[in-house]
Design a protein around this motif. Sequence first.
Motif, short mmCIF file in Angstrom:
data_model
loop_
_atom_site.label_atom_id
_atom_site.label_comp_id
_atom_site.label_asym_id
_atom_site.label_seq_id
_atom_site.Cartn_x
_atom_site.Cartn_y
_atom_site.Cartn_z
N TYR A 38 -2.52 -23.09 -3.90
CA TYR A 38 -1.26 -22.61 -3.33
C TYR A 38 -0.45 -22.01 -4.47
O TYR A 38 -0.19 -22.68 -5.47
CB TYR A 38 -0.49 -23.77 -2.70
N GLN A 44 1.40 -12.93 -1.83
CA GLN A 44 1.81 -12.10 -2.97
C GLN A 44 0.96 -12.33 -4.22
O GLN A 44 0.82 -11.45 -5.04
CB GLN A 44 3.27 -12.40 -3.34
N ARG B 449 7.01 -22.28 -3.45
CA ARG B 449 7.37 -21.25 -4.43
C ARG B 449 8.87 -20.99 -4.38
O ARG B 449 9.52 -20.81 -5.41
CB ARG B 449 6.59 -19.96 -4.15
N GLU B 450 9.41 -21.00 -3.18
CA GLU B 450 10.84 -20.73 -3.03
C GLU B 450 11.67 -21.82 -3.71
O GLU B 450 12.67 -21.53 -4.37
CB GLU B 450 11.21 -20.63 -1.55
N ASN B 672 10.80 -15.44 -4.32
CA ASN B 672 9.33 -15.40 -4.34
C ASN B 672 8.90 -14.11 -5.03
O ASN B 672 9.74 -13.26 -5.36
CB ASN B 672 8.77 -15.49 -2.91
N PHE B 673 7.61 -13.95 -5.21
CA PHE B 673 7.11 -12.81 -5.96
C PHE B 673 7.29 -11.48 -5.24
O PHE B 673 7.08 -10.43 -5.82
CB PHE B 673 5.62 -13.01 -6.28
N SER B 674 7.66 -11.53 -3.96
CA SER B 674 7.89 -10.29 -3.25
C SER B 674 9.09 -9.55 -3.85
O SER B 674 9.11 -8.33 -3.89
CB SER B 674 8.09 -10.55 -1.76
N THR B 675 10.07 -10.31 -4.31
CA THR B 675 11.23 -9.64 -4.92
C THR B 675 11.37 -9.97 -6.40
O THR B 675 11.85 -9.15 -7.17
CB THR B 675 12.54 -10.00 -4.17
N TYR B 676 10.96 -11.17 -6.80
CA TYR B 676 10.88 -11.46 -8.25
C TYR B 676 9.47 -11.04 -8.64
O TYR B 676 8.52 -11.82 -8.62
CB TYR B 676 11.10 -12.95 -8.53
N GLN B 677 9.33 -9.76 -8.95
CA GLN B 677 7.98 -9.25 -9.13
C GLN B 677 7.43 -9.57 -10.50
O GLN B 677 8.17 -9.79 -11.44
CB GLN B 677 7.97 -7.75 -8.87
#
Lengths: 158, 735, 215
Positions: A38, A44, B449-450, B672-677
């Motif tokens: 996980y 992502q 993750r959040e 999350n990695f969608s915005t904290y790339q």
Amino acid sequence: MANITLNINNKEYQLDADPQMPLLWAIRDMAGLKGTKYGCGVAQCGACVVHMDGEAVRSCVTRLSRAEGKKVVTIEGLSETNNHPVQQAWQQVDVPQCGYCHSGQIMSAAVLLRENPNPSDQDIDDAMAGNICRCGTYLRIRKAIHLAAEMQQKTAKG
Amino acid sequence: MHLPLSRSNLLFYPHPYHTKMSLSRRNFLKVSGLTGTMLALGYYWKADAKDAEIIKATDAEDFGVELNAWVHINTSGKVTIFSHRAEMGQGVYQAIPQIVAEELEVNLNEVNVVFAKGDNKKYGSQITGGSSTVRTAYKNLLNLGATAREMLIQAAANKWNAPKTDCYAEGGHVYHRPSKKKLHYGELVVEAAKLEMPKNVVLKKRSEYKLIGKPLPRLDTWMKTNGTAVFGMDKEIPNMLYAAVERNPRLRGKVKSFDDSATRRIPGVKDVVKVKMGVFSTYREGVAVVADSTWAAMQGKKALKVVWDDSGFEHLSTDVIYKRMSEALKTKEGLSFKKQGDPNIILKYAQKKLDVVYETPYQYHACMEPLNCIAHYQGDKLEIWGPIQAPDWVQDFISKEMNIPREKVIVNMTFLGGGFGRKAFMDYPHEAAEISKAINAPVQVVWSREDDATQGPYRPGMMYRCEGVVKNGEIDAFKVRLAGQNNDHWRSGKKGEPNRSASEGFLKPYYETIKNLSISDVPFETPIPTMWWRSVYASTNGFAYESFIDELAIEAGKDPMEFRRMYLKDERVQKLIDKMEEVSGWKSRKQNEGYGMAITECFESTVGQVVKVSRNADGKVKIDHLWAVMDCGWYVNPDTIQAQVEGSIVMGIGAATIHQVTFKDGKAVDNNFSTYQMPRINDIPPIDVYVMDNEEQAGGVGEPGLPPLAPALTNAIYDLTGKRIRKLPFNLAEV
Amino acid sequence: MKPHNTTKPSRYFPTKTVFALSAMLFITAAVASAFRNKEEGPVGKIIINKDSIESVKAFASVYKVLMSPRCMNCHPAGDVPLQGEDSHLHTMMPKRGKDGTGVSAMKCANCHQETNTPGLHTPPGNPKWHLPPADMKMVFQGKTPHELAKQLIDPNQNGHKNMEQLIEHASDTLVLAGWNPGEGRKLPPLSHKEFKKAWITWLTKGAYAPAPKPQ
């Protein structure tokens, strides 16, 4: 909750589970196969990549309802003795640092090499940009995939 | 001695990055260990010969007889070497055995490596941070290996009734030179353990090394390619439940009330409890959902309705934070960290001066393995398993917080899926322990993750005001003021003192040649928890100092590399510069290529980097190549060093050009990695790493490769475009 | 190039600008004849009732929808899909691949499920999730109303669709996915019903393309 049968690494698992549950948690908590990780839960990072009917799906967003009736292969089932060309190349190049993302990296790389036995750097980037490695082992991933391609071709030639 | 801020007298945490661990300070201290009394003589040694016995961690694991805290050998000759530090990717699981096995004379591939439990009375400090394991412990580890070897040789000599000088050790055996007889270590260990420890063992010369200095393959790679390496997330203990915790998103807030009626209806949910955890000098609160699977716990958490108490602290946003820092730097001189000569006078009367501000963002550690921890509270005893960077700190902290004797708090390290400083804190094990106590069952707390991304602690955002005067091609005045949160204030540090890391990253030889210099810290605080992030203040200071030196070089009309040569008169640094020039083609650059360089010091290692940039066909700036030269003195494994520098550079590229933590209304925005790339494989240019060969004192390896990246890159962009970038992160595509 | 500020029909048909109107008729005539030989009457089951003004007016609505992120993000100019309300390049740079379903370890369906994944910034879902294939890219991004209208009715650029198939396409599951975009994503500027009506009006009134360069 529903009765669901999963085929993971050629083994049948009978589960009583929520069909909406992501495959990842069935693999880890129910089948007890902890090699699949996980990382983000939103497709992502790629730490959770497994093969489902041969495709490198992200198990964190793949629901059990979709996985049922398909053949799922995890890192534990990729090879008998840790000797898939990608695994061997990973060992030879000493790719992993912390290692957490590498189950996913290896599962992605295995699909790349199946579909493209001689990938260029660009092909590797196109296939592997979905897998995040925070330790930054990317250069070695590239190197190891080239090496795995060579190994695979040698084996194929016999 | 620093004292904790509000929970006074709780604990003092020595700064791992500044306190050089020297076990020899503990000479002649009586300490108790696994097998009874041990006498520490520069390292930990089981002195009581009568205690020689088989040590078993579990029924399955037969580690054999303890020769010292790090070395156990069983009677069939299997050698177990304990890693007292955490393996989070940086390679101690390799480095510690590679050092010990060298002097112990065993083959590395036959050694069993096991993580030690938390116990700093036995192992000294176990905090794995500050790139400290090899640099602070290598001499002790060499001694441990050599002493054990000498004991085994002596035991063989006794058995053969031969002079010890006729015997030697190799490959896990002791040989009798005249008769060619041999015995394996397993046949000798019980006798060896009864012997007096030799006081002065002769260590090998570097030229005699068989293992150290060689790029040997990592011992953990095979298990990281087939899914068998056990990370905290993968550990299971019998009857374990799972918990997900909804924590106050405002970092300092508390729980006012919660409604768990929907949560309790979710199949698998077993319990819902309010929970707190200590974050150094404060507590964080949340509501824990305990269930029979991770997924059920996560679903239960989503169904919770919590009302938070967010009173008593400011709800800040990023723009406000930086505006305040900027204002402070305009008006305040700050607390003096270092001053020589009188830069202020020169600045006051200078006709022309540089006066610029550099800015670096808050950053998130983003370990690939989100935080997690297993705790099993058993009344008078508590056991912890998890990805933990500081097992001894966890032991001390939980012991105090939960009033359990220290030796009854057992802390087990697993592999860590990244650490970078985040997993050195005690908050998440403490929270797990509190939940286990509340439900009276073993539990694994899994952070989403959040959760991981929005709870901090973060690398502090920083601002640097740099003023300078150049006269006759030389630096006449050099003044740096920094503003940004002081990590020490979250831990133990006294207020009213400048940030002791104010010059971290800055090369000391500059002090010899810049006559008028001052560095000061303008104190700045927010309620946001901050803490170490790989290479700590060097990661931000380095950007300011090495960008500013570059600006001064340009102002002086000098080549930036030559300018460094002028000011860094230290012989090691001069050699490093030679190497940077040689490998990068600095002097033979072509038109339409931008070259930039930077040199920083971090944890006793110096790293220089050269970056080459150019423009794509569409005009966008791209990084073509990177060269890094590392001088870390005495070293163990050059391949590990190369890997660490590569990884540091990738992390540096992310922090300089891709991501940052921003706050809005007291909450972290990106979760999350969608915005904290994150940097991905297609962001990474070729990197060449060179390691200087010398026998100087060992320096750090895991972190020093990071700080030079940002300034070397922005200096290269200046060289190409004439545009000076003073604020990170910046978007390469928009330069 | 950002395809914002799209057409406003009133600007194309100012009653005083005779030139603009005549230029338009010339172009649309060419387009229409490429589409069907017959200029009036039934085409299959569909009744063509030519009206260049109504048709172009309807296309203005169609264009607004097609150029909204929900439609355009999967009709990119390059080989990487777009994401978000600002139509940035999709993170992790997945490539179109030959058939539009991605390449090797980066196929659309590896992340995009049959239905939307719950939560913000999670992959939206559809059983057919893909880009147009490499030999028929059907690019929307960067196209003017004139260019897009011509492209949409050119069988060599629209996936070999005839009028009937084009009309049916308005209710395609992947087109409909634009109106079920997943949490946090904005809907297209018209409802699907309004869009479909405009789409059919545009087509059945002669599929006229707006003038190549307004003003």
